[in-house]
Design an enzyme around this catalytic site. Structure first.
Site, mmCIF file in Angstrom:
data_model
loop_
_atom_site.group_PDB
_atom_site.id
_atom_site.type_symbol
_atom_site.label_atom_id
_atom_site.label_comp_id
_atom_site.label_asym_id
_atom_site.label_seq_id
_atom_site.Cartn_x
_atom_site.Cartn_y
_atom_site.Cartn_z
ATOM 1 N N LYS A 63 2.257 -8.278 13.491
ATOM 2 C CA LYS A 63 1.014 -7.604 13.122
ATOM 3 C C LYS A 63 -0.099 -8.262 13.919
ATOM 4 C CE LYS A 63 -1.877 -6.291 9.177
ATOM 5 N NZ LYS A 63 -2.022 -6.239 7.708
ATOM 6 N N THR A 94 0.809 -1.211 0.000
ATOM 7 C CA THR A 94 0.000 0.000 0.000
ATOM 8 C C THR A 94 0.843 1.260 0.000
ATOM 9 O OG1 THR A 94 -1.714 -1.190 1.192
ATOM 10 C CG2 THR A 94 -1.820 1.194 1.259
#
EC number: 6.3.5.-
Lengths: 422, 422
Positions: B242, B89
């Site tokens: 994460k 991203t």
């Protein structure tokens, strides 16, 4: 005079002297001494000189005082709690005097093992298994659910399941899906055995019994909430996770706050159960007792990591279900998608979860996710991967549309809201 | 007049009017507007009326003002930071105007994509890959480590790696083992793309560049530390995970505190990097640059869950290494132990980790663990399972005794202490 459990003794070691009542210990190398204040201390047997001050009876009561060895009488004013043992560190205490596995144990056995439980409830005990919890399997989940169902049917006002901590979250999930219960079903265990000074055995058992008497008719896990002996947390069975290998406060609710807590202060003999404001939960008697204990056992959990050999997926042919533990919002390497499509086409239900653990999967955002949805993989919201495996086992055996069920909340395991970016 | 990035525009939608400078957007459906205060807002293109107030140049500078389109000049007073793109991203912004993948991008491209980076460093950019991070693989880790090594050798004072968030922790681990670095190597990414009002793109990039100029010569991950735009955390590459699918503060250091933080206040143009007191870390220049980028790629991670089909282990024949993600202190079902023994006997290194994630494995406590040790399975301390997989890939290709290495700390991934019950 060889000291026996129940004896009042003086223990000297390395300049420290303690007096108290000798407690049962499952370990030949250690003595466990209950001090005046109610605390247990563990003492290395070889390093200690023990003097028997007064012979005890064969059992001790909740204050560590000597008690009559006769059978414990039923108290009409107290609720009845069924204690079900599956093995593990906490149950090893109960088995101390019963020796080999027995199908039943009685209130006397319970109070001999954990005297602090005295006066809190009438107890009925039964043994469903006596295994290390890493050996837990779906057959025993079915046996356990049936035993809990029988105990509630027979009038238990609450159930405590003693379970090893390694796989407690999987078993608690299984019972959450299998049982509709009008009373609390509370799992508890122990991260440190009773012969260790830092044992969480007694406090967890006492808090679990009090939770089993409370108003929350759900499948709960009751374990230490902090490193101190001040309170236990009450976790919903489908959202709890053992997040530390050894700490006493290893268990945490993931993606939410615990449902409630049990404050514990042995000095004031105060144990208070409370539930969090604003968290919806089933109250005692809300739900009629029901059991659906069948499982599709051929469901596998597959964790994706970079560099994974596609051969890892070969054994999945013909399985009823597969849960993927993907990355991020629910992804795997693009090259693996055709294999999952093949499984779906052959009739396997394939459900996506995330190794992130917190947050929901959302396969509509990126190409890989959309390709997975096109392949027929279904999303599991914010269901924990291990819980999703158990849920899919249950859904395949009990609901008409298991794929649809994986996206809906059945037992508090999935937050039903459309906020993928929260 | 069709609005272009750099134009000063007025945007009306649903009764709200904003004026600002139009920013590049990777998404046809949205406009991104930089307001006077420095904030970016995303606007649905279809629902908005856009009026161009003033034509901009082809690029915009850090204040959203129009800037000269000529090449950015090298500033002798600033350090040089190499920006390496792998995709994801965050990198999609940089690629906005360069279009298809190019082997290099220059300072002008960087500042066009993230104007806030202006004046912080001289930039050199290169593209190692342009993939979704779920497609990351060991070959690209090797390419990436070699690219970082080349940039440092060519004089970079710090390196920023732009990476998709799904597998960032695995890549950061790989570079932690492969590289000895005298300068910071900082991974960063974005949980929300630049065209979203809540994008973390700019702040993460700015904080990562400032971390790359700092004194900590380790492989770090720099991502939002809280849901606010107030600071980023600096995580050690081997201990980061994460832990949320979608939150901007998804990344956490497991089993420790982050190494440091980057305070961010765009209104005062203040970005301060600091490291935690008492945490040991390598300082700039402490370590000579070195590269060991070989990997044994045939290492698998296997997660154990109750009810697991032993057939899941069949494909492991002949593998160099296997990492088990066991339960609790490091356990699997007893029936699986002979299979792991067979693998060890055939030359596979088999290492144990825990799905608890926090805490160390300790297979000396219970029977199952001792049986696993007897079978030749080695313990990995408190190394995270994913990190352990990458470590074993690296150790098998680079050290004389990989089994011994799995129990020792090589790059901050393992706490070397003998306190199994902490």
């Amino acid at each position: 005079m060889t000291p026996s459990p129940g004896d009042r003794v003086r223990v000297d070691r390395a300049g420290v002297t303690d007096e108290g009542v000798l407690m049962p210990s499952s370990d030949e190398d250690h003595l466990v001494l209950k001090l005046e204040g109610g605390y247990n201390v563990g003492v290395d047997r070889d390093a200690a000189a023990v003097e028997v001050l007064e012979r005890g009876a064969r059992t001790v009561d909740g204050d560590g005082d000597e008690a009559d060895a006769s059978a414990v009488e039923f108290d009409d004013d107290l609720p009845t709690v069924a204690l079900i043992s599956t093995g593990g560190t906490i149950a090893s205490t109960v088995d101390y005097r019963t020796g080999a596995v027995t199908a039943r144990f009685d209130a006397e056995d319970v109070l001999r093992a954990v005297p602090d439980l005295a006066g809190r409830a009438n107890y009925r005990g039964r043994v469903v298994a006596n295994i290390l919890s890493e050996n837990m399997n779906p057959e025993i989940w079915t046996d356990l659910a049936e035993a809990v169902h029988e105990e509630i049917e027979a009038g238990a006002d609450g159930v405590v399941v003693m379970h090893g901590t390694d796989t407690m979250q999987y078993s608690a999930s299984a019972l959450s899906f299998m049982l509709d219960t009008p009373v609390p079903v509370v799992f508890t265990g122990s991260q440190r055995s009773a012969d260790r000074p830092s044992s969480d055995n007694v406090m967890n058992a006492v808090c679990a019994v009090e939770a089993a008497k409370s108003d929350c008719a759900e499948v709960l896990v009751c374990m230490h909430a902090t490193p101190s002996d001040d309170h236990c947390a009450l976790h919903r069975g489908t959202r709890v996770r053992k997040n530390h290998t050894s700490r006493r406060d290893a268990f945490e609710t993931v993606g939410a706050e615990p449902l409630g807590r049990v404050e514990y202060d042995p000095h004031e003999d105060r144990v208070d159960v409370s539930y969090r404001d604003g968290r919806a939960y089933a109250r005692r008697g809300d739900t009629d007792l029901a059991l659906a204990s069948d499982l599709a056992e051929d469901v596998e959990l597959v964790k994706f990591t970079p560099g994974m050999d596609p051969a890892a997926l070969e054994y999945l042919d013909g399985k009823s279900g597969v849960v993927i533990e993907g990355t991020g919002l629910g992804h795997v390497h693009t090259d693996l998608i055709p294999r999952f499509e093949e499984l779906v086409d052959d009739g396997t239900t394939v459900a996506m979860t995330s190794q992130c653990l917190e947050g929901r999967v959302c396969d509509r955002v990126y190409d890989t996710g959309r390709d997975l949805l096109d392949a027929g993989v279904v999303e599991s919201g914010d269901t924990l991967p291990g819980t999703a495996k158990v849920k899919l086992m249950w859904a395949l055996a009990n609901v008409a549309d298991p794929e649809d069920a994986m996206g809906r909340d059945l037992a508090g395991e999935l937050t039903e809201e459309s906020k993928p970016w929260v």
